[in-house]
Write an enzyme that holds these catalytic residues in place. Structure first.
Site: not given
Ligand code: GLA
Length: 399
Positions: A44, A81, A163, A165, A199, A219, A223
């Site tokens: 990513w 990703d 992962k 999201d 996040w 997380r 980001d």
């Molecule tokens: C979110 C995640 C990132 C990445 C993007 C992909 O923002 O937090 O790490 O995976 O999505 O679209």
């Protein structure tokens, strides 16, 4: 009497038999997922969804992880990703690879990565579609409501890591959404590392590492981007959460930017030192096919990696945060401790750290500088001149 003797003999053998059984169990028990923070690569931070993100690239990265010595240094996961999937599910509702990017399919990619002695990870979102903005009113399909069939596809392809999201989540509570996928992954019977990526919105450090989710990492922040300001912000959010990290369950301040060009090498060394003392995942986020020697040297610093991967599994604790100077201490399995001294400010600073501040009793210590790769003996005190944004990192042991 004979019977009694036989019984006594059998009883005497019991501990030996039990020991044999437990040794056998230990030998065949699978290594605990995430016993130390995950290490590997994710595309990513270097490619986002650009066309260059495709199977040729990922295979090339896997080759580089081996040939550059990164696999032997501990980097194992090769994770794709967002944007790996096709716009639509197939006619049976199953996820499929984007045919332009991954014409050979995900199983073939997994097989290739496994053949290089590495592990394979994918990405999805606990929502109706993933985070990449909708195009032509279509997003990439998310896992919400499809947890069972998606987890089954992942297991069938040989996926080792997910992962997961948080985009397009329809405001359904996070605990419910992440539990559904965690249960589905477990039901496959394949050990799949579960990386929660919401996040830090719902304080995942309070719930993601415990049943029913029981994820290996979560997380803690939004980001990261490839700038000193972003790295600093993420660091400050993660460093105060040390009490929640433990073997099998890690705080994740997002992936590494080392090598991407937006920070100086001094700043990248701080980034790598801070992530390692925080027992953070070490997921390389730069294109290894074009990496510069200085960035590679940072990623291959085995003494720093050993701090991140220390089996005691304790995240470093910040003992000083004053005047832009941070001191973080991480106890290690062999009784030694790692220390990072970081100068956040834009000016050079002379920093003194007394032994008591980092928990050392009066005595003699071996002080190993993990960036200079040299040692000296002393009383455990540190006196160092730090350039702007620079860090010093030590491993200190008695004797
Ligand atoms: C979110 C995640 C990132 C990445 C993007 C992909 O923002 O937090 O790490 O995976 O999505 O679209």
């Amino acid at each position: 009497m004979k019977r009694l003797n036989l019984l006594i003999a059998k009883l005497a053998l019991l501990p030996v038999l039990c020991l044999g059984v437990s040794l056998q169990a230990a030998a065949s028990a699978p290594a605990r997922l995430g016993a130390t923070p995950q290490m590997g690569f994710n595309n990513w931070n270097s490619t986002h969804c650009r066309d260059e993100f495709n199977e040729q690239m990922i295979r090339g990265i896997a080759d580089k992880i081996v040939s550059l010595g990164l696999r032997d240094a501990g980097y194992r996961y090769v994770n794709v990703d967002d944007c790996w999937a096709n716009w639509q599910r197939d006619k049976d509702g199953k996820l499929q690879a984007n045919p332009k990017r991954f014409p050979s399919g995900m199983k073939a990619l997994a097989d290739y990565i496994h053949s290089r002695g590495l592990k394979f990870g994918v990405y999805s979102s606990a929502g109706t579609s993933t985070c990449e903005p909708l195009q032509e009113n279509r997003g990439f399909p998310g896992g919400l409501g499809h947890e069972k069939e998606d987890a089954a596809s992942f297991a069938a392809w040989g996926v080792d890591y997910l992962k997961y999201d948080n985009c397009n989540n329809q405001k359904i509570p996070a605990l419910q959404r992440y539990t559904a996928m965690a249960d589905a992954l477990r039901a496959t019977g394949r050990p799949i590392f579960f990386s929660v990526c919401e996040w830090g919105e719902n304080k995942p450090w309070l719930w993601a590492g415990k049943p029913p989710v029981d994820a290996q990492s979560w997380r803690t922040t939004g980001d990261i981007s490839d700038s000193y300001a972003s790295m600093l912000k993420v660091f400050k959010q993660d460093v105060v959460l040390d009490r929640y990290a433990r073997p099998g369950h890690w705080n994740d301040p997002d992936m590494l930017e080392v090598g991407n060009g937006g920070m100086t090498d001094v700043e990248y060394r701080s980034h790598f030192s801070l992530w390692s003392i925080m027992a953070a995942p070490l997921l390389i986020g730069t294109d290894l096919r074009t990496i510069k020697p200085e960035a590679l040297k940072i990623l291959l610093n085995k003494e720093v990696i050993a701090v991140d991967q220390d089996p005691l599994g304790v995240q470093g604790h910040q003992v000083r945060d004053a005047g832009g100077i941070h001191v973080i201490v991480k106890p290690l399995k062999d009784g030694s401790r790692a220390v990072v001294v970081f100068n956040e400010t834009d000016g050079a600073q002379d920093v003194d750290v007394a032994p008591a501040e980092i928990g050392l009793k009066p005595g003699r210590y071996e002080m190993r500088d993990l960036w200079l790769h040299s040692g000296r003996s002393g009383d455990g005190s540190i006196a160092v001149k730090l350039q702007p944004h620079a860090s010093a990192m030590y491993r200190i042991r008695a004797g």
